[in-house]
Motif scaffolding. Structure first.
Motif, mmCIF file in Angstrom:
data_model
loop_
_atom_site.group_PDB
_atom_site.id
_atom_site.type_symbol
_atom_site.label_atom_id
_atom_site.label_comp_id
_atom_site.label_asym_id
_atom_site.label_seq_id
_atom_site.Cartn_x
_atom_site.Cartn_y
_atom_site.Cartn_z
ATOM 1 N N PHE A 184 0.285 7.089 3.352
ATOM 2 C CA PHE A 184 -0.773 8.081 3.537
ATOM 3 C C PHE A 184 -0.184 9.476 3.433
ATOM 4 C CE2 PHE A 184 -2.761 4.570 5.879
ATOM 5 C CZ PHE A 184 -3.980 4.572 5.264
ATOM 6 N N ARG A 185 -1.052 10.416 3.087
ATOM 7 C CA ARG A 185 -0.642 11.808 3.187
ATOM 8 C C ARG A 185 -0.806 12.210 4.643
ATOM 9 N NH1 ARG A 185 -4.253 14.477 -0.759
ATOM 10 N NH2 ARG A 185 -5.398 14.914 1.140
ATOM 11 N N GLU B 79 -8.891 16.324 -6.512
ATOM 12 C CA GLU B 79 -8.578 14.905 -6.345
ATOM 13 C C GLU B 79 -9.690 14.082 -6.966
ATOM 14 O OE1 GLU B 79 -7.861 13.197 -2.493
ATOM 15 O OE2 GLU B 79 -6.670 14.949 -1.990
ATOM 16 N N PRO B 80 -9.355 12.951 -7.566
ATOM 17 C CA PRO B 80 -10.425 12.067 -8.028
ATOM 18 C C PRO B 80 -11.230 11.564 -6.835
ATOM 19 C CG PRO B 80 -8.284 11.038 -8.266
ATOM 20 C CD PRO B 80 -8.042 12.453 -7.878
ATOM 21 N N LYS B 81 -12.530 11.442 -7.047
ATOM 22 C CA LYS B 81 -13.404 11.019 -5.945
ATOM 23 C C LYS B 81 -13.197 9.543 -5.639
ATOM 24 C CE LYS B 81 -17.470 13.899 -5.434
ATOM 25 N NZ LYS B 81 -17.179 15.116 -6.160
ATOM 26 N N LEU B 82 -13.278 9.196 -4.360
ATOM 27 C CA LEU B 82 -13.188 7.790 -3.979
ATOM 28 C C LEU B 82 -14.460 7.078 -4.399
ATOM 29 C CD1 LEU B 82 -11.804 7.793 -0.342
ATOM 30 C CD2 LEU B 82 -10.683 6.936 -2.359
ATOM 31 N N ILE C 297 -17.138 8.672 5.687
ATOM 32 C CA ILE C 297 -15.923 9.390 5.282
ATOM 33 C C ILE C 297 -16.180 10.129 3.982
ATOM 34 C CG2 ILE C 297 -14.260 7.906 6.461
ATOM 35 C CD1 ILE C 297 -13.650 6.639 3.776
ATOM 36 N N PRO C 298 -15.577 11.300 3.829
ATOM 37 C CA PRO C 298 -15.783 12.066 2.601
ATOM 38 C C PRO C 298 -15.120 11.362 1.431
ATOM 39 C CG PRO C 298 -14.112 13.096 3.938
ATOM 40 C CD PRO C 298 -14.677 11.983 4.753
ATOM 41 N N SER C 299 -15.687 11.588 0.228
ATOM 42 C CA SER C 299 -15.094 10.906 -0.916
ATOM 43 C C SER C 299 -13.960 11.716 -1.524
ATOM 44 C CB SER C 299 -16.152 10.598 -1.955
ATOM 45 O OG SER C 299 -16.950 11.724 -2.151
ATOM 46 N N THR C 300 -13.791 12.977 -1.107
ATOM 47 C CA THR C 300 -12.556 13.691 -1.464
ATOM 48 C C THR C 300 -12.091 14.455 -0.234
ATOM 49 O OG1 THR C 300 -13.865 15.547 -2.221
ATOM 50 C CG2 THR C 300 -13.016 14.083 -3.919
ATOM 51 N N TYR C 301 -10.807 14.703 -0.195
ATOM 52 C CA TYR C 301 -10.259 15.557 0.850
ATOM 53 C C TYR C 301 -9.795 16.834 0.176
ATOM 54 C CZ TYR C 301 -10.070 11.600 4.001
ATOM 55 O OH TYR C 301 -10.401 10.550 4.797
ATOM 56 N N ASN D 107 -7.395 19.640 -0.041
ATOM 57 C CA ASN D 107 -6.050 19.768 0.481
ATOM 58 C C ASN D 107 -5.609 21.215 0.559
ATOM 59 O OD1 ASN D 107 -3.753 18.705 1.448
ATOM 60 N ND2 ASN D 107 -2.797 18.401 -0.539
ATOM 61 N N ARG D 108 -6.512 22.155 0.236
ATOM 62 C CA ARG D 108 -6.058 23.543 0.166
ATOM 63 C C ARG D 108 -5.964 24.155 1.547
ATOM 64 N NH1 ARG D 108 -10.049 25.227 -4.719
ATOM 65 N NH2 ARG D 108 -9.843 23.230 -5.746
ATOM 66 N N PRO D 109 -5.035 25.064 1.727
ATOM 67 C CA PRO D 109 -4.930 25.730 3.022
ATOM 68 C C PRO D 109 -6.137 26.629 3.250
ATOM 69 C CG PRO D 109 -3.366 26.626 1.464
ATOM 70 C CD PRO D 109 -3.980 25.456 0.799
ATOM 71 N N TRP E 130 0.828 -1.200 0.000
ATOM 72 C CA TRP E 130 0.000 0.000 0.000
ATOM 73 C C TRP E 130 0.856 1.241 0.000
ATOM 74 C CZ3 TRP E 130 -1.092 -3.749 3.894
ATOM 75 C CH2 TRP E 130 -2.012 -4.684 3.437
ATOM 76 N N TRP F 103 -5.154 24.651 -8.819
ATOM 77 C CA TRP F 103 -5.541 23.606 -7.874
ATOM 78 C C TRP F 103 -6.171 22.462 -8.642
ATOM 79 C CZ3 TRP F 103 -3.846 23.589 -3.090
ATOM 80 C CH2 TRP F 103 -3.424 24.797 -2.553
ATOM 81 N N LYS G 288 -13.920 3.728 -0.567
ATOM 82 C CA LYS G 288 -14.407 4.137 0.745
ATOM 83 C C LYS G 288 -14.480 2.962 1.713
ATOM 84 C CE LYS G 288 -17.382 7.739 0.914
ATOM 85 N NZ LYS G 288 -18.671 8.388 0.736
ATOM 86 N N MET G 289 -14.745 1.784 1.181
ATOM 87 C CA MET G 289 -14.777 0.619 2.066
ATOM 88 C C MET G 289 -13.365 0.178 2.443
ATOM 89 S SD MET G 289 -17.717 -1.503 0.192
ATOM 90 C CE MET G 289 -18.100 -2.828 1.295
ATOM 91 N N TYR G 290 -12.387 0.561 1.687
ATOM 92 C CA TYR G 290 -10.967 0.347 1.915
ATOM 93 C C TYR G 290 -10.546 -1.106 1.881
ATOM 94 C CZ TYR G 290 -6.267 1.391 3.273
ATOM 95 O OH TYR G 290 -4.912 1.530 3.255
ATOM 96 N N PRO H 58 -1.513 31.314 -0.978
ATOM 97 C CA PRO H 58 -2.387 30.214 -1.419
ATOM 98 C C PRO H 58 -3.386 30.628 -2.475
ATOM 99 C CG PRO H 58 -2.344 30.360 0.971
ATOM 100 C CD PRO H 58 -1.537 31.495 0.459
ATOM 101 N N TRP I 129 -17.621 -0.690 10.475
ATOM 102 C CA TRP I 129 -17.004 -0.587 9.149
ATOM 103 C C TRP I 129 -17.961 0.118 8.188
ATOM 104 C CZ3 TRP I 129 -16.983 -4.944 5.090
ATOM 105 C CH2 TRP I 129 -16.166 -4.587 4.013
ATOM 106 N N THR J 36 -17.541 3.640 6.312
ATOM 107 C CA THR J 36 -17.626 3.691 4.851
ATOM 108 C C THR J 36 -18.581 4.777 4.391
ATOM 109 O OG1 THR J 36 -17.184 1.351 4.719
ATOM 110 C CG2 THR J 36 -18.268 2.339 2.848
ATOM 111 N N VAL J 37 -19.725 4.859 5.057
ATOM 112 C CA VAL J 37 -20.717 5.842 4.629
ATOM 113 C C VAL J 37 -20.270 7.247 4.993
ATOM 114 C CG1 VAL J 37 -23.071 6.623 5.006
ATOM 115 C CG2 VAL J 37 -22.605 4.193 4.717
#
Lengths: 431, 183
Positions: A341-342, B13-16, A406-410, A412-414, A338, B10, B21-23, B3, A399, A403-404
């Motif tokens: 992580f960031r 990011e591609p969406k998960l 967590i955001p699907s994107t993060y 990253n901008r300040p 794997w 900017w 998400k289930m990882y 910034p 689990w 899964t439901v």
């Protein structure tokens, strides 16, 4: 008078333990290199064998060559380091890493009365016999009967952070400093889920002593991983992060930080850092096996009581070491499976996922300890079976919730600093 | 740079996806790939005892050789095309009047600095008489920099070593007569 045989016994165990750990570490480095090579479709170290001969032995002489290389390498001290702390830091981290093993049982007991042997030798030599002693088996722990075992592991394990941050700070190098900062942030963050993962086990077994925790799992024959899979998951992830291995090796992310907090170290001091890192991994594997995988216990093979024959005692050591080797192999394979992580992902995993899951586990175990027997009796199933079912249901439920949620994107901008006091705080700046 | 600098682009990011998400599905995917490689065949060989099998030695770009013609003379006509084409400037030719009647010039000295060479094969492409070729020998070594500057004799000896395994390329067929192209 009983103090002397106890001291001798402890010294023998400490010598044995340190020799095995150091030798084991150097050979684990070889195993790590082999696995890394095999996963990358290479062959790995296969040349170095018995020195001064042509015998190769599949590269088993490599640790000797590595050790000799480390000893004869120039030990370079940069000009602008804080000398005292620079020398102190590797000593701290190695001492802390080794001290953890004082309370970790590396087997069960040996059917062998050390005080009795000492008594016989003393009498043969003409000294006075021991005044009063009860024959008891030898425990394979350097510090047997330490009632605060788990707390000791935590206390000593936390000192390793000082080694990392002092080394990074005293090196007077920005990469080292970043590595030290990241290390302290990461280790301190993940100590919380680590503690919560352990707390469930401690609640269930009612003791902080590692041998009691093993004995309780061996006695019931049900390992804790079956009863509290959620606690195991939290502990497992946190232990990975604590030992600073991929995917949590931000501490020394090579692409970003050269080598992190030990960038400026060389020679034996570097080796102390590297050995300490491996010892952290071994300690994590020991804890994982002892707390969740029943320690030396294997069904139908090792027995479960305190009285053992020599065969059983040796089998227990072999089973324990085999399980630990399995966990270490998983650590090594995981390293190549794997990506890293960031840092924001690392922190959000610790604080937003693992910490709540650990709390859920602790609450669930506490509730079970209080009400579980009544619930099982009411349903009419054995208590351990009911607990295992509830534990796995809880794991799957958590689990799915994670899964439901967590955001699907993060993003990253300040964040933008608010323009005026009390004004609207913007989220991300407009692109 | 702040910034909100206009020059910063900017990137979203591609969406998960659901598996991301289930990882766990991706977790197992990763470890299955690793274990497959862990147990799979290895690509490296035990080098000095075993050699890599080169699929087609005729197109491999290893050490140079200078070809000989049927009479055993050096084939080169000292036209300097290879030295001109060389991007690393590692070919050094001193041409002289040929002692043989079938050509005007021949190389009195022909040296290639193998340490400067980048093994691009441009010299081979440029040569009009197929005199210089790259062989499949890849492990050249020397004890000094001077030793790694190969002279004419050494390059011819490389030809003697490799001529059986790697026959010389046929001379290029003469170009078809250009007719009707000139306006």
């Amino acid at each position: 008078m009983l103090l002397l045989p106890i001291t001798i016994e402890a010294l023998i165990k400490i010598g044995l333990l340190i020799a095995c750990l150091m030798g084991g570490t150097s050979y684990l480095v070889l195993v790590e290199r082999w696995i890394a090579a095999w996963i990358q479709d290479r062959r790995g170290p296969c040349r170095a064998g018995i020195p001064l001969t042509k015998i190769r032995l599949w590269g088993l002489g490599q640790p000797i060559a590595d050790g000799v290389k480390f000893i004869f390498k120039e030990e370079f001290t940069p000009a602008h380091v804080d000398k005292f702390l620079y020398f102190l830091a590797p000593v701290i981290i190695l001492t802390a890493a080794l001290s953890v093993f004082a309370v970790i049982p590396f087997g069960s007991v040996l059917p062998f009365d050390f005080a009795g042997v000492y008594d016989a030798v003393a009498q043969w030599a003409g000294a006075e016999p021991l005044p009063e002693y009860a024959p008891q088996p030898t425990r394979l722990v350097a510090a047997p009967g330490l009632d605060v075992g788990m707390i000791y592991v935590f206390a000593v394990g936390s000192i390793a952070v000082y080694g990392a941050i002092l080394g990074g700070w005293s090196s007077n190098n920005k990469y080292s400093f970043f590595g030290g900062l990241r290390s302290s942030a990461q280790l301190i963050s993940y100590e919380l889920p680590l503690g919560l993962g352990i707390l469930g086990v401690v609640l269930l077994s009612g003791s902080l002593r590692l041998d009691v925790i093993i004995g309780q799992q061996a006695g019931s024959g049900v390992w804790n991983v079956l009863l509290q899979p959620l606690g195991f998951l939290v502990f497992f992830v946190a232990a990975f992060a604590e030992s600073g291995r991929l995917p949590f090796d931000l501490v020394e992310a090579e692409q970003e930080l050269v080598a992190g907090y030990h960038t400026e170290y060389s020679g034996m001091k570097l080796m102390m850092y590297l050995v300490a890192e491996f010892l952290h991994m071994i300690a994590a594997a020991f804890l994982m096996v002892i707390l969740f995988f029943g320690g030396w216990h294997l069904w139908g093979l090792t027995g479960s009581g305190e009285e053992v024959t020599w065969l059983e005692a040796i089998l227990r050591i072999v089973v324990l070491l085999g399980k630990i080797m399995g966990v270490i192999l998983f650590f090594m394979i995981a390293r190549w499976s794997w990506p890293r992580f960031r840092f924001d992902q690392l922190m959000s995993l610790a604080w937003k996922v693992m910490l709540p899951l650990g709390l859920v586990n602790v609450v669930a175990v506490a509730a079970w300890v209080e009400y579980g027997d009544r619930l099982a009796g009411w349903v009419g199933v054995p208590e351990t079976a009911a607990m295992a079912v509830c534990g796995w249901i809880l794991l799957i439920a958590c689990w799915l919730v994670v899964t439901v949620s967590i955001p699907s994107t993060y993003d990253n901008r300040p964040l933008r600093v608010p323009a005026t006091r009390g004004g609207q705080r913007e989220g991300a700046p407009t692109p | 740079m702040k910034p909100d600098d206009a020059r910063i682009r900017w990137i979203e990011e591609p969406k998960l996806g659901a598996t991301g998400k289930m990882y766990l599905p991706l977790f197992f995917q990763g470890i299955v790939t690793t274990i497959r490689h862990l147990l799979g065949p290895k690509l490296t060989v035990y080098s000095p005892e075993q050699r890599h099998e080169i699929p087609d030695p005729l197109i491999y770009r290893g050490v140079h050789r200078l070809n000989r013609d049927e009479q055993g003379r050096v084939k080169c006509v000292a036209c300097f095309l290879c030295a001109t084409a060389c991007p690393a400037h590692c070919i050094d030719i001193i041409g002289a009047e040929s002692p043989w009647p079938d050509r005007e010039k021949y190389p009195e000295s022909f040296t290639i600095d193998e340490l400067r060479c980048i093994f691009c094969g441009m010299c081979e492409e440029a040569c009009p008489v197929n005199a210089i070729e790259l062989t499949s020998l890849y492990d050249l070594s020397g004890k000094s920099r001077e030793e790694m500057v190969f002279d004419k004799e050494k390059l011819l000896s490389v030809y003697d070593r490799t001529k059986d395994a790697e026959p010389m390329a046929k001379a290029a067929a003469p170009l078809p007569p250009q007719s009707g192209e000139t306006p």
